[in-house]
Design a protein around this motif. Structure first.
Motif, mmCIF file in Angstrom:
data_model
loop_
_atom_site.group_PDB
_atom_site.id
_atom_site.type_symbol
_atom_site.label_atom_id
_atom_site.label_comp_id
_atom_site.label_asym_id
_atom_site.label_seq_id
_atom_site.Cartn_x
_atom_site.Cartn_y
_atom_site.Cartn_z
ATOM 1 N N ALA A 2 0.828 -1.205 0.000
ATOM 2 C CA ALA A 2 0.000 0.000 0.000
ATOM 3 C C ALA A 2 0.863 1.255 0.000
ATOM 4 O O ALA A 2 0.569 2.240 -0.697
ATOM 5 N N GLY A 3 1.967 1.233 0.767
ATOM 6 C CA GLY A 3 2.858 2.385 0.810
ATOM 7 C C GLY A 3 3.529 2.647 -0.522
ATOM 8 O O GLY A 3 3.594 3.788 -0.988
ATOM 9 N N GLU A 4 4.012 1.588 -1.171
ATOM 10 C CA GLU A 4 4.687 1.754 -2.461
ATOM 11 C C GLU A 4 3.711 2.225 -3.536
ATOM 12 O O GLU A 4 4.076 3.010 -4.421
ATOM 13 N N PRO B 280 19.970 9.169 -2.069
ATOM 14 C CA PRO B 280 18.993 8.333 -1.371
ATOM 15 C C PRO B 280 17.840 9.171 -0.838
ATOM 16 O O PRO B 280 18.027 10.313 -0.412
ATOM 17 N N VAL B 281 16.640 8.598 -0.885
ATOM 18 C CA VAL B 281 15.437 9.291 -0.406
ATOM 19 C C VAL B 281 14.620 8.334 0.446
ATOM 20 O O VAL B 281 14.404 7.178 0.073
ATOM 21 N N LEU B 282 14.160 8.810 1.602
ATOM 22 C CA LEU B 282 13.230 8.070 2.453
ATOM 23 C C LEU B 282 11.881 8.765 2.393
ATOM 24 O O LEU B 282 11.794 9.976 2.623
ATOM 25 N N VAL B 283 10.836 8.012 2.064
ATOM 26 C CA VAL B 283 9.486 8.577 2.029
ATOM 27 C C VAL B 283 8.624 7.831 3.037
ATOM 28 O O VAL B 283 8.476 6.603 2.959
ATOM 29 N N PHE B 284 8.062 8.574 3.988
ATOM 30 C CA PHE B 284 7.217 7.973 5.018
ATOM 31 C C PHE B 284 5.750 8.188 4.657
ATOM 32 O O PHE B 284 5.322 9.303 4.360
ATOM 33 N N VAL B 285 4.997 7.100 4.709
ATOM 34 C CA VAL B 285 3.601 7.106 4.290
ATOM 35 C C VAL B 285 2.681 6.968 5.502
ATOM 36 O O VAL B 285 2.901 6.121 6.364
ATOM 37 N N GLY B 286 1.661 7.822 5.535
ATOM 38 C CA GLY B 286 0.609 7.696 6.539
ATOM 39 C C GLY B 286 0.972 8.100 7.947
ATOM 40 O O GLY B 286 0.225 7.820 8.888
ATOM 41 N N VAL C 226 14.386 13.335 3.124
ATOM 42 C CA VAL C 226 13.268 12.749 3.874
ATOM 43 C C VAL C 226 11.993 13.503 3.536
ATOM 44 O O VAL C 226 11.947 14.736 3.633
ATOM 45 N N TYR C 227 10.954 12.766 3.131
ATOM 46 C CA TYR C 227 9.681 13.373 2.772
ATOM 47 C C TYR C 227 8.511 12.533 3.288
ATOM 48 O O TYR C 227 8.655 11.340 3.570
ATOM 49 N N ARG C 228 7.341 13.196 3.377
ATOM 50 C CA ARG C 228 6.083 12.464 3.422
ATOM 51 C C ARG C 228 5.706 12.178 1.974
ATOM 52 O O ARG C 228 6.268 12.769 1.040
ATOM 53 N N GLU C 229 4.703 11.294 1.773
ATOM 54 C CA GLU C 229 4.407 10.892 0.397
ATOM 55 C C GLU C 229 3.983 12.055 -0.491
ATOM 56 O O GLU C 229 4.325 12.103 -1.679
ATOM 57 N N ARG C 230 3.253 13.029 0.048
ATOM 58 C CA ARG C 230 2.795 14.149 -0.777
ATOM 59 C C ARG C 230 3.884 15.183 -1.035
ATOM 60 O O ARG C 230 3.694 16.098 -1.823
#
Length: 284
Positions: free
Chosen positions: A128-130, A226-232, A247-251
């Protein structure tokens, strides 16, 4: 390109090294002879200029020679013609998770009643995150970016997403922590104040693996971030001061869209042509 010059004295050698901002050596000069050796042809003019200046201002060195040596460039290895079996541009977000078979309905009900976590729950969350991050990345294609999903590496791991465009290449790792608070430090990540997780370290290692593959088959330097994206997540706090991972949130991944000046349109297509070929990643 601004290069940093550092001096190196070991094993009877005395050299001045020209380095990129990330520390990669692109050329060096022998302080005793004045010879300049270019390691990366792309930065030849910058290397010669900066090392010539340093040699002239170093009283221990001899005047630099006017004909610096450059190593013979080796042609990058050729990939075989792209076939449907090796084409990865059609990979869906979470492709590697889609093929995993979870427990049957009865077992899922029993596990829920017993409140026992199942491996399938982790796969489902990851999928779901991907998918959510993949949908956000596809919006960047209108800005000249190319997106690939679920790129298989060795050791049964994969790159969640690879973003290729005028701003460079980004190796994107998705973490789905629904309704959780995430804290990001220089070298660790904590979810709801739990144990430190090595997300940042693994993301950096993944980006280096990606860069090695792309540079091998492209024949030129390919910067990969490298990028880390945190979902939800309910809260995302970045307390790092020297973090080398975005580092980002999904949006928030849309912030990558306006980046430019790293790859030309021609090189974007070259990198994409290598990245979409499954055989390029075999053994990576």
């Amino acid at each position: 390109m601004e290069l940093k010059v550092t001096r190196w004295k070991r094993y009877g050698h005395d050299r001045l090294y020209a380095n990129l901002p990330d520390g990669t050596a692109v050329g060096w000069a022998d302080v005793e002879t004045g010879d300049i050796t270019v390691l990366v042809a792309e930065y030849r003019d910058d290397v010669i200029a900066v090392l010539t200046d340093h040699l002239r201002n170093n009283p221990e060195s001899v005047p630099p020679k006017q004909t610096p040596r450059a190593p013979a460039a080796e042609a990058p290895p050729l990939l075989p013609p792209l076939t449907a079996a090796d084409e990865m541009s059609a990979n869906r977000p979470g492709e590697s998770l889609l093929d995993k078979s979870g427990p049957g309905l009865i077992k899922r009900v029993v596990l829920q009643l017993l409140r026992r976590p199942a491996e399938w729950d982790s796969w489902r969350k990851g999928l779901a995150g991907e998918q959510r991050v993949g949908a956000e990345l596809c919006r960047l294609e209108r800005h000249g970016w190319r997106v690939l999903h679920s790129i298989p590496l060795a050791d049964k791991v994969d790159v969640d997403h690879l973003l290729i465009g005028p701003g460079g290449v980004f190796s994107i790792n998705t973490k789905h922590h629904r309704k959780r608070a995430v804290w990001v430090g220089d070298d660790s990540v904590k979810v709801d104040h739990g144990k430190p997780a090595p997300y940042a370290r693994r993301s950096r290692a993944e980006a280096k693996r990606v860069a090695r593959v792309l540079e091998r088959f492209c024949g030129f330097s390919v910067p990969v971030e490298p990028v880390l994206v945190f979902v939800g997540v309910t809260d995302l706090k970045v307390a790092a001061t020297q973090l080398s991972v975005r580092v980002y949130r999904e949006r928030e991944v849309a912030a990558l869209a306006p980046l430019s000046g790293v790859l030309t349109a021609e090189r974007v297509e070259q990198v994409y042509g290598v990245a979409r070929h499954r055989q390029a990643w075999m053994g990576a």
